[in-house]
Write a protein that holds these residues in place. Structure first.
Motif, PDB file in Angstrom:
ATOM      1  N   VAL A 413      44.066  29.268  46.655  1.00  0.00           N
ATOM      2  CA  VAL A 413      45.491  29.204  46.992  1.00  0.00           C
ATOM      3  C   VAL A 413      45.683  29.838  48.363  1.00  0.00           C
ATOM      4  O   VAL A 413      45.187  30.942  48.617  1.00  0.00           O
ATOM      5  CB  VAL A 413      46.360  29.938  45.949  1.00  0.00           C
ATOM      6  CG1 VAL A 413      47.817  29.994  46.411  1.00  0.00           C
ATOM      7  CG2 VAL A 413      46.269  29.257  44.591  1.00  0.00           C
ATOM      8  N   LEU A 414      46.383  29.121  49.237  1.00  0.00           N
ATOM      9  CA  LEU A 414      46.687  29.618  50.579  1.00  0.00           C
ATOM     10  C   LEU A 414      48.168  29.982  50.643  1.00  0.00           C
ATOM     11  O   LEU A 414      49.032  29.123  50.473  1.00  0.00           O
ATOM     12  CB  LEU A 414      46.363  28.541  51.625  1.00  0.00           C
ATOM     13  CG  LEU A 414      46.806  28.818  53.068  1.00  0.00           C
ATOM     14  CD1 LEU A 414      46.122  30.065  53.611  1.00  0.00           C
ATOM     15  CD2 LEU A 414      46.523  27.609  53.958  1.00  0.00           C
ATOM     16  N   CYS A 415      48.460  31.244  50.874  1.00  0.00           N
ATOM     17  CA  CYS A 415      49.841  31.723  50.949  1.00  0.00           C
ATOM     18  C   CYS A 415      50.238  31.874  52.416  1.00  0.00           C
ATOM     19  O   CYS A 415      49.764  32.792  53.095  1.00  0.00           O
ATOM     20  CB  CYS A 415      49.985  33.061  50.231  1.00  0.00           C
ATOM     21  SG  CYS A 415      49.515  33.010  48.494  1.00  0.00           S
ATOM     22  N   GLY A 416      51.067  30.962  52.906  1.00  0.00           N
ATOM     23  CA  GLY A 416      51.477  30.989  54.310  1.00  0.00           C
ATOM     24  C   GLY A 416      50.675  29.991  55.118  1.00  0.00           C
ATOM     25  O   GLY A 416      49.474  30.176  55.337  1.00  0.00           O
ATOM     26  N   LYS A 475      40.371  31.118  41.985  1.00  0.00           N
ATOM     27  CA  LYS A 475      39.277  32.068  42.161  1.00  0.00           C
ATOM     28  C   LYS A 475      39.432  32.852  43.461  1.00  0.00           C
ATOM     29  O   LYS A 475      38.910  33.957  43.587  1.00  0.00           O
ATOM     30  CB  LYS A 475      37.938  31.326  42.158  1.00  0.00           C
ATOM     31  CG  LYS A 475      37.629  30.635  40.834  1.00  0.00           C
ATOM     32  CD  LYS A 475      36.308  29.885  40.912  1.00  0.00           C
ATOM     33  CE  LYS A 475      36.011  29.171  39.585  1.00  0.00           C
ATOM     34  NZ  LYS A 475      34.747  28.387  39.661  1.00  0.00           N
ATOM     35  N   VAL A 476      40.142  32.235  44.415  1.00  0.00           N
ATOM     36  CA  VAL A 476      40.365  32.866  45.715  1.00  0.00           C
ATOM     37  C   VAL A 476      41.833  32.703  46.097  1.00  0.00           C
ATOM     38  O   VAL A 476      42.395  31.613  45.961  1.00  0.00           O
ATOM     39  CB  VAL A 476      39.481  32.225  46.816  1.00  0.00           C
ATOM     40  CG1 VAL A 476      39.807  32.825  48.181  1.00  0.00           C
ATOM     41  CG2 VAL A 476      38.014  32.403  46.493  1.00  0.00           C
ATOM     42  N   ILE A 477      42.457  33.791  46.549  1.00  0.00           N
ATOM     43  CA  ILE A 477      43.809  33.732  47.104  1.00  0.00           C
ATOM     44  C   ILE A 477      43.750  34.278  48.525  1.00  0.00           C
ATOM     45  O   ILE A 477      43.254  35.383  48.756  1.00  0.00           O
ATOM     46  CB  ILE A 477      44.815  34.546  46.265  1.00  0.00           C
ATOM     47  CG1 ILE A 477      44.999  33.904  44.889  1.00  0.00           C
ATOM     48  CG2 ILE A 477      46.163  34.633  46.982  1.00  0.00           C
ATOM     49  CD1 ILE A 477      45.958  34.659  43.986  1.00  0.00           C
ATOM     50  N   LYS A 496      46.373  42.444  36.755  1.00  0.00           N
ATOM     51  CA  LYS A 496      46.838  42.075  35.416  1.00  0.00           C
ATOM     52  C   LYS A 496      46.215  40.768  34.933  1.00  0.00           C
ATOM     53  O   LYS A 496      46.258  40.467  33.736  1.00  0.00           O
ATOM     54  CB  LYS A 496      48.363  41.922  35.413  1.00  0.00           C
ATOM     55  CG  LYS A 496      49.123  43.187  35.791  1.00  0.00           C
ATOM     56  CD  LYS A 496      50.616  42.886  35.873  1.00  0.00           C
ATOM     57  CE  LYS A 496      51.403  44.083  36.375  1.00  0.00           C
ATOM     58  NZ  LYS A 496      52.849  43.757  36.551  1.00  0.00           N
ATOM     59  N   SER A 497      45.675  39.987  35.864  1.00  0.00           N
ATOM     60  CA  SER A 497      45.177  38.657  35.525  1.00  0.00           C
ATOM     61  C   SER A 497      43.948  38.738  34.618  1.00  0.00           C
ATOM     62  O   SER A 497      43.125  39.653  34.726  1.00  0.00           O
ATOM     63  CB  SER A 497      44.825  37.896  36.808  1.00  0.00           C
ATOM     64  OG  SER A 497      44.288  36.635  36.499  1.00  0.00           O
ATOM     65  N   MET A 502      39.399  36.717  43.953  1.00  0.00           N
ATOM     66  CA  MET A 502      39.075  37.326  45.245  1.00  0.00           C
ATOM     67  C   MET A 502      40.325  37.275  46.121  1.00  0.00           C
ATOM     68  O   MET A 502      40.920  36.206  46.297  1.00  0.00           O
ATOM     69  CB  MET A 502      37.944  36.560  45.927  1.00  0.00           C
ATOM     70  CG  MET A 502      36.603  36.700  45.233  1.00  0.00           C
ATOM     71  SD  MET A 502      35.791  38.262  45.628  1.00  0.00           S
ATOM     72  CE  MET A 502      35.271  37.951  47.303  1.00  0.00           C
ATOM     73  N   LEU A 503      40.724  38.418  46.663  1.00  0.00           N
ATOM     74  CA  LEU A 503      41.941  38.494  47.466  1.00  0.00           C
ATOM     75  C   LEU A 503      41.613  38.755  48.933  1.00  0.00           C
ATOM     76  O   LEU A 503      41.021  39.782  49.279  1.00  0.00           O
ATOM     77  CB  LEU A 503      42.850  39.612  46.950  1.00  0.00           C
ATOM     78  CG  LEU A 503      43.692  39.307  45.711  1.00  0.00           C
ATOM     79  CD1 LEU A 503      44.439  40.555  45.281  1.00  0.00           C
ATOM     80  CD2 LEU A 503      44.669  38.187  45.986  1.00  0.00           C
ATOM     81  N   PHE A 504      42.005  37.809  49.788  1.00  0.00           N
ATOM     82  CA  PHE A 504      41.899  37.963  51.238  1.00  0.00           C
ATOM     83  C   PHE A 504      43.329  38.049  51.775  1.00  0.00           C
ATOM     84  O   PHE A 504      44.086  37.075  51.675  1.00  0.00           O
ATOM     85  CB  PHE A 504      41.169  36.769  51.860  1.00  0.00           C
ATOM     86  CG  PHE A 504      39.737  36.641  51.431  1.00  0.00           C
ATOM     87  CD1 PHE A 504      38.718  37.141  52.222  1.00  0.00           C
ATOM     88  CD2 PHE A 504      39.414  36.019  50.234  1.00  0.00           C
ATOM     89  CE1 PHE A 504      37.397  37.022  51.826  1.00  0.00           C
ATOM     90  CE2 PHE A 504      38.095  35.895  49.824  1.00  0.00           C
ATOM     91  CZ  PHE A 504      37.077  36.404  50.623  1.00  0.00           C
ATOM     92  N   VAL A 505      43.702  39.195  52.309  1.00  0.00           N
ATOM     93  CA  VAL A 505      45.083  39.403  52.731  1.00  0.00           C
ATOM     94  C   VAL A 505      45.134  39.769  54.214  1.00  0.00           C
ATOM     95  O   VAL A 505      44.101  39.970  54.861  1.00  0.00           O
ATOM     96  CB  VAL A 505      45.772  40.498  51.881  1.00  0.00           C
ATOM     97  CG1 VAL A 505      45.842  40.075  50.423  1.00  0.00           C
ATOM     98  CG2 VAL A 505      45.048  41.829  52.016  1.00  0.00           C
TER      99      VAL A 505
END
Length: 569
Positions: A413-416, A475-477, A496-497, A502-505
């Motif tokens: 998922v790509l946010c932005g 699996k990746v955000i 909580k999930s 994997m979080l890339f911010v």
């Protein structure tokens, strides 16, 4: 020292001092400017007495600052008109129109009977309803622009609503002086006169000013001077036609909005606008020396801070917009307008409203401007605190705009999307890997859907949108949004999930990046540091070869043009 110079000098010095103090404690600057206006009179008097400067002791009339502040509002509306891209609010034109209209009707149904009970005429009640219905183009658009929220769905609705309110203000300002002899003929005449003014300014701009601007664009100073001339010519024409100078300046800005050198005009105009806007806020503060009728003040505040935003929220809710969009639109427009301060004196001169209403409306305007500077800044946090109590807003999750209902899982998922996200999506496409895009810009969502890219509209500060993202079991955000609160919300939800993510911010500051690592982010990107490392790599690898650098330059220009075309579609 001339009195005019002394007054302006005192305002600027006090505004700078109080502004510095507010900035040090991370507070909005607007209250500092108003406080400068409140204190400027007493401080000038005290300074004159302490140092024996006689003319400062007698400098009690600072009304010239009010006149200068009107020029500031005119400049602001000129810039607003320049930046207004009407095509971008086409998709929300009906909601914007109804958000401007329905609360005005609701307020009129409440205020007119109450005004008549207090001895005012129905006409006075009607204009009082308009005065309380308008929201501030100056305050709202500046604060939303500073926060980068104008491209959002609620930002588009707000912009459209303010535009419709401005047009209602044009009609009201045209009809007010002759309202006591009101007739259908007078109303038609006013409407035709307003339409003639708009068409005349636009026609002259296209036929005369646009060709002159093309020549003037070769010199930045001449371009700035020509833009000022257009603003003053339109403002003067509006005043001669019986309108306010602010309306003329706004129409002038709209007429130049399609010019390709608009960004340079806006950039040159902003410092001038900001100078006069400081005087406007200070002039508001100067209007507080008289004691207001507190019953009027509390009544007006109830209408502006409770009735108006509730009517706006319910209107959008019934149109099918989400709880967060409805709430953010309503609270961001919970203030009176600079147009209110133009309408009230005219209504008093026409014997429609009593003179005591000027002080009350000024205080309400001041208080709601200050409250908005905080509410708009913390609107998302306020929504998080209140969302479970907004039972009267029925659509909790999806906007009417959102048409993506698949339950299919996505591995990424790509946010932005804009800027950094563009390159990430391009890379996934080249490797034929599917990715879901989440963005809060309606134009971006429309364009991505046209390209058959899986995407949903959503503001990541809304926990309901974040919950929805995790239902796709990614699996990746990847978050390209450099907002600490947003990224912390993603990290909390990931904890909580039931499945690992994997979080890339992204962060703007090193302190924020370290905090995100402490909270559990897998990798934090700082665009400035990454850009520096990338540029250093290019210099070390190709810096000695003109041929290689020239090739990189050509490829970079080609990519920039492709992105520019993509953004303009």
């Amino acid at each position: 020292m001339e009195p005019v110079f002394a007054g302006i000098a005192a305002i600027i010095i006090l505004s700078a001092l109080f502004g510095y103090l507010m900035h040090r404690v991370r507070q909005p600057l607007l209250p500092a400017y108003i406080l400068a206006g409140v204190l400027v009179g007493p401080l000038i008097l005290a300074f004159g007495r302490i140092f024996g400067i006689s003319y400062l002791v007698h400098l009690t009339d600072l009304s010239f600052l009010t006149d200068l502040s009107h020029i500031g509002v005119a400049f602001l509306l000129f810039v607003v008109g320049l930046e207004m891209e009407i095509r971008k609010i086409n998709r929300v034109s009906l909601p914007s129109f109804l958000v401007a209209l329905v609360p005005t009707v609701v307020i009129a149904l409440v205020v007119i009977p109450l005004a008549m009970l207090t001895g005012l005429s129905a006409t006075a009640g009607a204009y009082l309803s308009l005065i309380l219905s308008f929201s501030s183009t100056m305050v709202v658009l500046k604060l939303l622009s500073d926060r980068g929220e104008l491209p959002t769905l609620h930002g588009r609705i707000i912009t459209g609503t303010l535009l419709f309110q401005d047009f209602i203000a044009i009609i009201a300002l045209a009809m007010l002086p002759g309202l006591q002899q009101f007739s259908a003929l007078l109303m038609l005449r006013s409407l035709l006169k307003g339409l003639a003014l708009v068409l005349s300014i636009v026609a002259i701009s296209d036929l005369v000013f646009a060709p002159m601007m093309r020549v003037a664009a070769r010199s930045s100073e001449l371009l700035f001077l020509m833009s000022l001339s257009v603003c003053f010519i339109a403002a003067s024409a509006a005043e001669l036609a019986g309108f306010s100078i602010e309306i003329g300046a706004f129409i002038a800005g709209l007429s130049l909005a399609s010019l390709p050198y608009k960004p340079e005009i806006v950039g040159r105009m902003l410092p001038v606008r900001n100078f006069f806007i400081i005087l406007f806020y200070a002039a508001l503060g100067m209007g507080l020396y008289q004691v207001p009728d507190w019953n009027l003040v509390w009544s007006f505040l109830a209408v502006v801070l409770i009735l108006k935003p509730l009517a706006m929220m319910l209107t959008l809710d019934r149109l099918g917009f989400s709880r967060s969009t409805s709430f953010l639109t309503g609270v961001n427009l919970a203030q009176t307008s600079e147009f209110s301060l133009i309408l009230v004196p005219i209504a008093i001169q026409a014997n429609i409203l009593p003179a005591t209403y000027m002080v009350a409306i000024t205080l309400v305007t001041l208080l709601t401007f200050v409250s908005s500077s905080y509410v708009i800044r913390y609107a998302n946090r306020i929504y998080l605190l209140l969302r479970d109590r907004l039972f009267f807003l029925h659509r909790a999750n999806l906007d009417k705009f959102d048409e993506f209902h698949t339950k299919k899982p996505f591995s990424a998922v790509l946010c932005g999307y804009n800027r950094t996200g563009y390159g990430i999506l391009k890379s996934f496409k080249e490797k034929k890997k599917e990715i879901l895009v989440v963005d809060y810009n309606p134009e971006t969502i429309h364009r991505l859907r046209h390209e058959s890219v899986p995407c949903i509209y959503g503001d990541l500060s809304d926990p309901e949108i974040v919950d929805r993202i995790f239902k796709f079991k990614p699996k990746v955000i990847i978050s390209t949004v450099p907002d600490l609160d947003v990224n912390q919300l993603l990290i909390e939800q990931a904890e909580k999930s039931e499945h690992k993510v994997m979080l890339f911010v992204t962060a703007s500051w090193i302190e924020d990046a370290l905090r995100l690592y402490e909270r559990g982010a897998h990798y934090v990107m700082l665009p400035n540091l990454v850009a520096g490392d990338y540029l250093a790599g290019i210099v070390h690898k190709h810096g000695k070869s003109h041929k290689h650098v020239h090739h990189l330059r050509k490829e970079h220009i080609k990519e920039l043009k492709r992105r520019h075309r993509h953004a303009a579609e």
